[in-house]
Design a protein around this motif. Structure first.
Motif, PDB file in Angstrom:
ATOM      1  N   ILE A 403      15.581  28.073 -40.351  1.00  0.00           N
ATOM      2  CA  ILE A 403      14.773  27.411 -39.334  1.00  0.00           C
ATOM      3  C   ILE A 403      14.045  26.194 -39.899  1.00  0.00           C
ATOM      4  O   ILE A 403      13.562  25.337 -39.155  1.00  0.00           O
ATOM      5  N   ALA A 404      13.982  26.084 -41.222  1.00  0.00           N
ATOM      6  CA  ALA A 404      13.298  24.940 -41.844  1.00  0.00           C
ATOM      7  C   ALA A 404      13.971  23.626 -41.484  1.00  0.00           C
ATOM      8  O   ALA A 404      13.350  22.563 -41.605  1.00  0.00           O
ATOM      9  N   MET A 405      15.230  23.662 -41.017  1.00  0.00           N
ATOM     10  CA  MET A 405      15.930  22.422 -40.701  1.00  0.00           C
ATOM     11  C   MET A 405      15.295  21.700 -39.510  1.00  0.00           C
ATOM     12  O   MET A 405      15.509  20.498 -39.333  1.00  0.00           O
ATOM     13  N   VAL A 406      14.524  22.412 -38.662  1.00  0.00           N
ATOM     14  CA  VAL A 406      13.872  21.754 -37.530  1.00  0.00           C
ATOM     15  C   VAL A 406      12.365  21.638 -37.737  1.00  0.00           C
ATOM     16  O   VAL A 406      11.646  21.258 -36.815  1.00  0.00           O
ATOM     17  N   ARG A 407      11.888  21.985 -38.933  1.00  0.00           N
ATOM     18  CA  ARG A 407      10.459  21.818 -39.195  1.00  0.00           C
ATOM     19  C   ARG A 407      10.133  20.355 -39.433  1.00  0.00           C
ATOM     20  O   ARG A 407      10.941  19.603 -39.968  1.00  0.00           O
ATOM     21  N   GLY A 426       3.563  42.831 -38.126  1.00  0.00           N
ATOM     22  CA  GLY A 426       4.023  43.260 -36.803  1.00  0.00           C
ATOM     23  C   GLY A 426       3.202  42.680 -35.681  1.00  0.00           C
ATOM     24  O   GLY A 426       3.253  43.171 -34.550  1.00  0.00           O
ATOM     25  N   GLU A 427       2.452  41.604 -35.948  1.00  0.00           N
ATOM     26  CA  GLU A 427       1.584  41.012 -34.941  1.00  0.00           C
ATOM     27  C   GLU A 427       2.254  39.794 -34.315  1.00  0.00           C
ATOM     28  O   GLU A 427       3.068  39.117 -34.941  1.00  0.00           O
ATOM     29  N   VAL A 428       1.892  39.509 -33.065  1.00  0.00           N
ATOM     30  CA  VAL A 428       2.400  38.339 -32.349  1.00  0.00           C
ATOM     31  C   VAL A 428       1.551  37.126 -32.722  1.00  0.00           C
ATOM     32  O   VAL A 428       0.315  37.222 -32.777  1.00  0.00           O
ATOM     33  N   TRP A 429       2.227  36.005 -32.990  1.00  0.00           N
ATOM     34  CA  TRP A 429       1.510  34.762 -33.314  1.00  0.00           C
ATOM     35  C   TRP A 429       1.708  33.765 -32.187  1.00  0.00           C
ATOM     36  O   TRP A 429       2.830  33.568 -31.697  1.00  0.00           O
ATOM     37  N   ARG A 430       0.626  33.143 -31.746  1.00  0.00           N
ATOM     38  CA  ARG A 430       0.690  32.104 -30.712  1.00  0.00           C
ATOM     39  C   ARG A 430      -0.057  30.876 -31.198  1.00  0.00           C
ATOM     40  O   ARG A 430      -1.115  31.000 -31.827  1.00  0.00           O
ATOM     41  N   GLY A 431       0.496  29.728 -30.893  1.00  0.00           N
ATOM     42  CA  GLY A 431      -0.158  28.493 -31.296  1.00  0.00           C
ATOM     43  C   GLY A 431       0.702  27.295 -30.958  1.00  0.00           C
ATOM     44  O   GLY A 431       1.733  27.387 -30.288  1.00  0.00           O
ATOM     45  N   GLN A 432       0.278  26.156 -31.450  1.00  0.00           N
ATOM     46  CA  GLN A 432       0.983  24.890 -31.209  1.00  0.00           C
ATOM     47  C   GLN A 432       1.591  24.408 -32.514  1.00  0.00           C
ATOM     48  O   GLN A 432       0.955  24.481 -33.567  1.00  0.00           O
ATOM     49  N   THR A 433       2.818  23.945 -32.437  1.00  0.00           N
ATOM     50  CA  THR A 433       3.507  23.477 -33.634  1.00  0.00           C
ATOM     51  C   THR A 433       4.325  22.251 -33.309  1.00  0.00           C
ATOM     52  O   THR A 433       4.507  21.893 -32.132  1.00  0.00           O
ATOM     53  N   THR A 434       4.820  21.614 -34.358  1.00  0.00           N
ATOM     54  CA  THR A 434       5.600  20.381 -34.209  1.00  0.00           C
ATOM     55  C   THR A 434       6.948  20.560 -34.889  1.00  0.00           C
ATOM     56  O   THR A 434       7.007  20.914 -36.068  1.00  0.00           O
ATOM     57  N   TYR A 435       8.022  20.342 -34.138  1.00  0.00           N
ATOM     58  CA  TYR A 435       9.378  20.392 -34.669  1.00  0.00           C
ATOM     59  C   TYR A 435       9.916  18.974 -34.846  1.00  0.00           C
ATOM     60  O   TYR A 435       9.361  18.013 -34.291  1.00  0.00           O
ATOM     61  N   LYS A 436      10.996  18.870 -35.594  1.00  0.00           N
ATOM     62  CA  LYS A 436      11.678  17.588 -35.767  1.00  0.00           C
ATOM     63  C   LYS A 436      13.059  17.673 -35.131  1.00  0.00           C
ATOM     64  O   LYS A 436      13.858  18.540 -35.471  1.00  0.00           O
ATOM     65  N   SER A 441      12.955  12.283 -34.050  1.00  0.00           N
ATOM     66  CA  SER A 441      11.725  12.268 -33.266  1.00  0.00           C
ATOM     67  C   SER A 441      11.053  13.647 -33.309  1.00  0.00           C
ATOM     68  O   SER A 441      11.665  14.638 -33.678  1.00  0.00           O
ATOM     69  N   LEU A 442       9.785  13.680 -32.911  1.00  0.00           N
ATOM     70  CA  LEU A 442       8.994  14.902 -33.006  1.00  0.00           C
ATOM     71  C   LEU A 442       8.932  15.607 -31.655  1.00  0.00           C
ATOM     72  O   LEU A 442       8.899  14.969 -30.599  1.00  0.00           O
ATOM     73  N   LEU A 443       8.914  16.920 -31.708  1.00  0.00           N
ATOM     74  CA  LEU A 443       8.837  17.771 -30.529  1.00  0.00           C
ATOM     75  C   LEU A 443       7.582  18.628 -30.648  1.00  0.00           C
ATOM     76  O   LEU A 443       7.445  19.422 -31.575  1.00  0.00           O
ATOM     77  N   GLU A 444       6.657  18.426 -29.717  1.00  0.00           N
ATOM     78  CA  GLU A 444       5.436  19.229 -29.688  1.00  0.00           C
ATOM     79  C   GLU A 444       5.681  20.447 -28.806  1.00  0.00           C
ATOM     80  O   GLU A 444       6.209  20.332 -27.700  1.00  0.00           O
ATOM     81  N   GLY A 445       5.310  21.622 -29.296  1.00  0.00           N
ATOM     82  CA  GLY A 445       5.607  22.831 -28.538  1.00  0.00           C
ATOM     83  C   GLY A 445       4.511  23.872 -28.625  1.00  0.00           C
ATOM     84  O   GLY A 445       3.836  24.004 -29.650  1.00  0.00           O
ATOM     85  N   ASP A 446       4.336  24.593 -27.511  1.00  0.00           N
ATOM     86  CA  ASP A 446       3.529  25.811 -27.497  1.00  0.00           C
ATOM     87  C   ASP A 446       4.440  26.953 -27.924  1.00  0.00           C
ATOM     88  O   ASP A 446       5.459  27.217 -27.270  1.00  0.00           O
ATOM     89  N   LEU A 447       4.093  27.641 -29.002  1.00  0.00           N
ATOM     90  CA  LEU A 447       5.000  28.596 -29.628  1.00  0.00           C
ATOM     91  C   LEU A 447       4.425  30.004 -29.571  1.00  0.00           C
ATOM     92  O   LEU A 447       3.232  30.211 -29.781  1.00  0.00           O
TER      93      LEU A 447
END
Length: 854
Positions: A403-407, A426-436, A441-447
């Motif tokens: 998955i590092a290829m889109v970081r 085993g916990e769920v993580w929620r937040g905002q991240t940026t993909y490439k 170009s950059l992709l901003e996403g709610d993850l």
């Protein structure tokens, strides 16, 4: 065929017909006995033929290897590590006892025997692991490689030793023989697993056949078995395995195809001698042996007689006699009915499970959010179309990759470590991240990242759901930028209003003082210069008001060349010495435009050019010439009309604009400057101004070659030339005027002017006091001149109040904002005229006389 036995009769020596009846019984039984004997002979011959075929006469064994190859095998005293291709039954697999079985396995056993070598078998979990082990030299050979050899450079390959033909499988309700041509003509549908080479073959040679992609071959066979899809294409070994193992009894082979699958032995590329050894071993396997291996694993296309003849239980039943056959037949019928019930029950379960999975898969495939599934090491196992569209990568490009290829580089290692720590718990993580994205170009996403746990609570997979919020964040940024522009406009408008009053006072005092000094004196010259400077300042204020949207652009005839010289002089004072300005002005035409907007166009293009040359310097070239356009010169999509134009070009020798960005430079909020250095509105405003004038602007540029902006502005004919030495004179008159303005200087100037012209003036600086004066003596005034923006009562409110007291009393409303005209119109509440400040006193006197006379 069946044998019948007559009923027993009692033996009676006195019966004359006894012997005759026995002879007749023997004769009746004779054909059945002969048939049984003949059938037994045929069976014995068949067994002999089969044994001869299975056990060919052995020739004197001869070692196929030369001395060098045999020495290499001897020195290589370790077993050769061979990898079995995963999920490839019945070609090769390990059964529950760990025994290596399958068509490929039979070839490998023969090679061990013929070459006197020892193989050590390993079975990777998946194809990616298999190739990774081969690449890392953890295995020496791949027994049955069916991929494209051209794509693997770290392995050598033998010639194909196993060719697997493919067949068309249909439901038994389909009775006719089929080919791909007939399927295409009849519009039939195929069920094929995703990413299999047969799909590419159908797309290439039979593009009109509709393909329904499914998860695997089992799903394809179930669709055909349920008569939901017409047919599938599968190799004979796989068809035989799936049908026999899963008990799918209502399928049949309807035809063959020209598509075949080839299997080779893949050997590590640094052991070429081993590849030669394997090839020589394969060459020793005779066609009869190959046929035997094939028939052992493929029974689907043989007829029922041959099937039963090869079935061991058949010989057991035959040896048991007719009675045992009958009993067995009855047992088979009962077993078959039980099996049918079990198959039907299992089929219903599979259909329900398949529908549930298909429904879930369809939801994942069709959702707008991007979904991808990772293994515990972060390698991609699944991506839905939405995530592929978001990132620009195809499913093939993502699957099996980390998955590092889109970081992007927007987050540090601590950010990702925190996420993995949460997942490990085993916990769920929620937040905002940026993909490439693939294009950089950059992709901003709610993850949202959810770990998948097994029965023991161990993480076995990771599901990530991302929602693209790039456009949302961009709109928020634009909204903040728009609010900043609005605040800046409000601030500029407020400053311009106060500055307007100061300019009006300066210009007014100079105009009042000019008649009192000799025309040829130095004082007269200085006063004239003051008025000219005030006029220039008035134009600057007008530009600020237009910028702040407090005043609409004022179109009038203007000469282009003086405006260009004025802007270039301003630019020279602000640009570094490394940038040279060259002007080639061959056209001095008249435009119908707002001077402040023309000023804004040239200044914007000039500052952009200077920014492009800020590092290495260069030349800023500004040129004009006439252009006559005919219908032939105008593109069909252009808004220009035939006629004469001035072509204005602004060129620089800077870094240029990349070709992929050139068609976006006029978009609002688009900028190539770093954040904080540009708003992205400059060229958009230029484009809008030029279009509103009936003109056109284009740009051409190459990376590293500078940029050139070409403007075509329509000519408006010659402007009226003012007669030298003549100015509009102030107009005298009579009447009683109430003058209201919160600026004392403006009240003093206008009072003095109007009194000099013969009017009786009452000057007030408070609108409420003025209203009281009118209310107390309504007939004391013939005209009210009032400013709009005043504390207490605005000019419009004062006019409305006066109108209620005396409707026939005319009002002249003075304002610095043209936006007032949107809510206030001439003729409303006694307002006879609206004048935009600042104005010349002569013009003011003419308007006052005109209103009083009317």
């Amino acid at each position: 065929m069946s044998n019948t036995t007559p009923p027993n009769t009692p033996r009676n020596g006195k019966n004359r017909n006894g012997r005759s009846q026995r002879r007749q019984g023997i004769l009746k039984r004779l054909p059945g006995q002969l048939w049984g004997f003949g059938f037994a002979v045929l069976v014995i011959l068949f067994i002999a033929a089969s044994a001869f075929n299975l056990l060919p006469l052995r020739q004197i064994w001869k070692d196929p290897l030369n001395f060098e190859e045999r020495v290499w095998l001897t020195e290589h005293n370790k077993p050769i590590v061979v990898a079995a291709t995963p999920a490839s039954r019945p070609l090769e697999y390990l059964d529950e006892h760990g025994e290596y079985l399958g068509m490929v396995a039979d070839y490998m056993h023969l090679l061990e025997e013929r070459l006197h070598v020892k193989f050590k078998l390993v079975e990777p979990d998946n194809m990616n692991q298999l190739l990774e082990m081969a690449k890392n030299r953890e295995i020496d050979m791949i027994a049955g490689f069916a991929g494209n050899p051209a794509r693997i450079d770290y392995m050598q390959f033998t010639k194909p030793y196993l060719e697997l033909p493919t067949v068309i499988l249909v439901n038994k309700s389909q009775k006719e023989f089929l080919t791909l041509e007939t399927m295409r003509d009849k519009g039939m549908e195929l069920a094929l697993p995703k990413e299999y080479a047969v799909i590419d073959y159908i797309h290439k040679y039979y593009p009109d056949i509709h393909i329904q992609p499914v998860y695997n071959y089992l799903a394809a066979l179930l669709h055909v078995s349920f008569d939901e899809i017409d047919a599938t294409i599968i190799s004979l070994p796989q068809a035989s395995y799936f049908i026999e193992d899963k008990g799918i009894t209502n399928l049949r082979v309807a035809g063959h195809t020209e598509f075949a699958i080839y299997n080779r032995i893949a050997v590590r590329s640094d052991w070429p001698i081993l590849a030669r050894i394997m090839q020589k071993g394969l060459d020793t396997i005779t066609p009869a042996e190959q046929s035997t291996i094939y028939r052992r694993w493929v029974r689907l296309d043989q007829n029922y007689i041959s099937f039963f003849l090869q079935n061991k239980r058949f010989w057991f039943y035959m040896a048991g006699g007719v009675l045992f056959v009958v009993l067995t037949f009855v047992s088979i019928i009962m077993w078959n009915r039980t099996l049918q019930r079990r198959v039907q029950q299992r089929t219903e379960e599979l259909k329900k499970e398949l529908k549930d999975r298909m429904r879930m898969l369809a939801a994942m495939e069709q959702t707008e959010d991007g979904i991808f599934i990772l293994d515990t090491q972060g390698y991609v196992e699944y991506t839905n179309p939405s995530f592929q569209a978001m990132t620009g990568y195809s499913e093939t490009e993502l699957k099996g990759k980390h998955i590092a290829m889109v970081r992007s580089d927007k987050h540090n290692e601590e950010f990702y470590r925190h996420i993995w720590d949460n997942i490990g718990k085993g916990e769920v993580w929620r937040g905002q991240t940026t993909y490439k994205r693939k294009n950089g170009s950059l992709l901003e996403g709610d993850l949202s990242i959810t770990p998948v746990l097994d029965d023991e609570g161990k993480v076995i997979n990771i599901v990530e759901v991302v929602r693209d919020i790039t456009e949302k964040l961009r709109m928020e940024t634009r909204m903040r930028q728009s609010q900043k522009m609005e605040e800046l406009g409000t601030l500029a408008g407020g400053i311009a209003h106060d500055f307007n009053n100061i300019i009006a006072a300066i210009s007014g005092y100079a105009e009042l003082a000019q008649p009192s000094v000799p025309a040829e004196s130095r004082a007269a010259s200085n006063l004239d210069r003051i008025r000219k400077v005030a006029a220039r300042a008035r134009e600057m204020v007008n530009q600020i008001l237009v910028f702040s949207r407090r005043r609409e652009p004022e179109r009038r005839r203007v000469e282009l060349e003086p405006l260009i010289h004025e802007v270039l002089n301003l630019l020279r004072t602000s640009l570094p010495s490394t940038i040279t300005i060259e002007a080639d002005l061959q056209a001095n035409g008249t435009l119908m435009a707002d001077p402040s907007q023309i000023h804004q166009i040239i200044m914007n293009l000039g500052t952009n050019a200077a920014y492009a040359m800020r590092e290495s310097g260069g030349v800023l070239q500004v040129s004009t010439r006439y252009r006559d356009l005919t219908e032939r010169d105008i593109a069909p999509t252009s808004q220009l009309h035939p006629g004469r134009y001035i072509q204005l070009e602004v060129a620089d020798s800077g870094s240029g604009v990349p070709s992929e960005l050139l068609n976006r430079i006029f978009d609002p909020f688009f900028t190539t400057k770093p954040q904080g250095e540009g708003t992205g509105m400059g060229l958009a405003m230029v484009h809008g101004i030029v279009g509103s004038m009936g003109g056109e602007i284009t740009a051409r540029s190459e990376q590293g070659e500078g940029a050139t902006f070409t403007l075509l502005l329509p000519l408006a004919g010659k402007a009226k030339q003012e007669e030298a030495g003549e100015e509009e004179a102030a107009v005298t008159g009579q009447g009683r005027i109430l003058l209201v303005d919160d600026e004392e200087d403006l009240v003093a100037i206008n009072t003095q002017l109007l009194e000099d012209l013969g009017y009786k003036v009452t000057g007030l600086t408070d609108s409420r006091t003025a209203l009281k004066a009118v209310a107390s003596t309504p007939d004391a005034f013939d005209l009210i001149v009032t400013d709009q923006t005043m504390p207490g009562l605005t000019g419009a409110k004062l006019a409305e109040a006066v109108y209620a007291i005396r409707p026939d009393l005319p009002v002249i409303l003075c304002t610095g904002y043209s936006e007032v005209l949107r809510s206030i119109r001439e003729g409303q509440h006694g307002i006879r005229k609206i004048m935009l400040k600042p104005f010349e006193l002569a013009e003011f006197s003419r308007i006052v006389r005109e209103v009083l006379d009317n």
